[in-house]
Design a protein around this motif. Sequence first.
Motif, PDB file in Angstrom:
ATOM      1  N   ILE A   9     -32.135   7.781   2.763  1.00  4.72           N
ATOM      2  CA  ILE A   9     -31.723   9.081   2.220  1.00  4.72           C
ATOM      3  C   ILE A   9     -30.437   9.546   2.906  1.00  4.72           C
ATOM      4  O   ILE A   9     -29.502  10.024   2.240  1.00  4.72           O
ATOM      5  CB  ILE A   9     -32.837  10.114   2.396  1.00  4.72           C
ATOM      6  N   GLN A  10     -30.356   9.413   4.216  1.00  3.76           N
ATOM      7  CA  GLN A  10     -29.135   9.785   4.941  1.00  3.76           C
ATOM      8  C   GLN A  10     -27.964   8.908   4.510  1.00  3.76           C
ATOM      9  O   GLN A  10     -26.845   9.400   4.314  1.00  3.76           O
ATOM     10  CB  GLN A  10     -29.367   9.655   6.443  1.00  3.76           C
ATOM     11  N   LEU A  11     -28.221   7.612   4.373  1.00  3.46           N
ATOM     12  CA  LEU A  11     -27.163   6.694   3.948  1.00  3.46           C
ATOM     13  C   LEU A  11     -26.639   7.075   2.575  1.00  3.46           C
ATOM     14  O   LEU A  11     -25.417   7.066   2.335  1.00  3.46           O
ATOM     15  CB  LEU A  11     -27.701   5.261   3.943  1.00  3.46           C
ATOM     16  N   LEU A  12     -27.531   7.428   1.670  1.00  2.00           N
ATOM     17  CA  LEU A  12     -27.134   7.834   0.324  1.00  2.00           C
ATOM     18  C   LEU A  12     -26.290   9.103   0.367  1.00  2.00           C
ATOM     19  O   LEU A  12     -25.271   9.207  -0.327  1.00  2.00           O
ATOM     20  CB  LEU A  12     -28.373   8.051  -0.546  1.00  2.00           C
ATOM     21  N   ALA A  13     -26.706  10.086   1.173  1.00  2.89           N
ATOM     22  CA  ALA A  13     -25.997  11.367   1.239  1.00  2.89           C
ATOM     23  C   ALA A  13     -24.580  11.185   1.770  1.00  2.89           C
ATOM     24  O   ALA A  13     -23.614  11.724   1.205  1.00  2.89           O
ATOM     25  CB  ALA A  13     -26.774  12.348   2.124  1.00  2.89           C
ATOM     26  N   TYR A  14     -24.409  10.422   2.828  1.00  5.88           N
ATOM     27  CA  TYR A  14     -23.072  10.227   3.407  1.00  5.88           C
ATOM     28  C   TYR A  14     -22.189   9.370   2.501  1.00  5.88           C
ATOM     29  O   TYR A  14     -20.979   9.602   2.406  1.00  5.88           O
ATOM     30  CB  TYR A  14     -23.185   9.584   4.794  1.00  5.88           C
ATOM     31  N   THR A  15     -22.786   8.393   1.832  1.00  3.48           N
ATOM     32  CA  THR A  15     -22.010   7.565   0.907  1.00  3.48           C
ATOM     33  C   THR A  15     -21.507   8.399  -0.266  1.00  3.48           C
ATOM     34  O   THR A  15     -20.351   8.282  -0.681  1.00  3.48           O
ATOM     35  CB  THR A  15     -22.859   6.391   0.403  1.00  3.48           C
ATOM     36  N   PHE A  16     -22.380   9.252  -0.797  1.00  2.11           N
ATOM     37  CA  PHE A  16     -21.972  10.124  -1.898  1.00  2.11           C
ATOM     38  C   PHE A  16     -20.901  11.115  -1.441  1.00  2.11           C
ATOM     39  O   PHE A  16     -19.983  11.438  -2.199  1.00  2.11           O
ATOM     40  CB  PHE A  16     -23.187  10.866  -2.447  1.00  2.11           C
ATOM     41  N   SER A  17     -21.010  11.600  -0.217  1.00  2.00           N
ATOM     42  CA  SER A  17     -19.982  12.493   0.318  1.00  2.00           C
ATOM     43  C   SER A  17     -18.632  11.779   0.394  1.00  2.00           C
ATOM     44  O   SER A  17     -17.588  12.367   0.079  1.00  2.00           O
ATOM     45  CB  SER A  17     -20.386  12.991   1.706  1.00  2.00           C
ATOM     46  N   GLY A  18     -18.642  10.505   0.791  1.00  2.00           N
ATOM     47  CA  GLY A  18     -17.400   9.735   0.814  1.00  2.00           C
ATOM     48  C   GLY A  18     -16.818   9.556  -0.573  1.00  2.00           C
ATOM     49  O   GLY A  18     -15.592   9.640  -0.769  1.00  2.00           O
ATOM     50  N   PHE A  19     -17.685   9.330  -1.569  1.00  2.00           N
ATOM     51  CA  PHE A  19     -17.214   9.204  -2.949  1.00  2.00           C
ATOM     52  C   PHE A  19     -16.564  10.501  -3.429  1.00  2.00           C
ATOM     53  O   PHE A  19     -15.493  10.477  -4.048  1.00  2.00           O
ATOM     54  CB  PHE A  19     -18.395   8.827  -3.856  1.00  2.00           C
TER      55      PHE A  19
END
Length: 364
Positions: free
Chosen positions: A236-246
Amino acid sequence: MNNRISFSRIRESRLFWVLTAWAVILGFNALFVPEFFRIGIQDGHLYGNLIDVLNNGAPLMLVAIGMTLVIATGGVDLSVGAVMAISAAMGAVLINPAPGDKLVSNEILTRNATNTPLAIIVIATLAAGTLCGLWNGLLVSRAKIQPLVATLILMVAGRGIAQLISNGQIITIYYTPYFWFGNGYILGLPVSIYIVAAVAILAWVGVRKTPIGLFIEAVGLNPKATYYSGISAKNIQLLAYTFSGFCSALAGLILSSYVHSADGNNNGLNYELDAILAVVMGGTMLSGGRFSLLASVLGAIVIWTFTLSMYALGVPANALLAGRAVLVLLVILLYSDRRLIKRRGKSNQAAVQSQDEKPSLPHP
């Protein structure tokens, strides 16, 4: 009594304070800067301060959407401004490459052409920012580094990476199709507004029509309980930070398209602070938990409405920072007041329950 309860519920809404702040700023403009609301049509396009608020604020809205999910998990992303710079530099270099230590010639710059197809430019730009978000997510979720420190690493190094990509140059872009993202119009409205709407709808569907939103709130509220519930807090954390980068990459694309240049040192400068302010103004607590994407977007609109209002009043740019400090102070005071209201409500509810639970004494 019912009216008092309903008003109390309205005050506790995440949209109440951000809409109140926006209404106060607009009311001030109605009294002192009435031309702020003037909207005209030129070449089939709408223009005016209100349109500029949406167009200029589009990058911040995108960054705020990504930041909301990160903060909801109990983290923070201080690298969003640097990721914007990296993405903008990537797109500019693919259009106008800077070979070796040589300066880009005017002949290359002034021709309305590119050495890379536009589709590949967009994909590479978004991929660069998404990979940066993935890097932050790996540091936080797998390496167990504190989010503040993990994202501070890329915040410090990111602008250096952007300048390495652009060979230390401020690259001016003269490729007209690239300008469409930041200066184009569809049905009279800027393209950037449609991009923000598309990302916001995509994010809303992802977090409200699937269990992802519930998982994000659970991780932010109690990561240990989430672990015992069988939810992978790491993913979940990985998804949130990846989406923030996008989202940051898309914001960098729009910003560089709007200003027709890529500057590794200034693109996205201080956007991380404005994004955090927009998210907090939207009612998302920095400790994590429940969140509202719409409220965060409105928070970004409030910030840009305030900024353009100060410009309309003739306030110089160097004094604008002091005005923003006042805005931050007011947000903190309102935020504290709202927390106090909630605490009082909970204490009153507990007192009522305790009274109900007390055994009644028999009458003599």
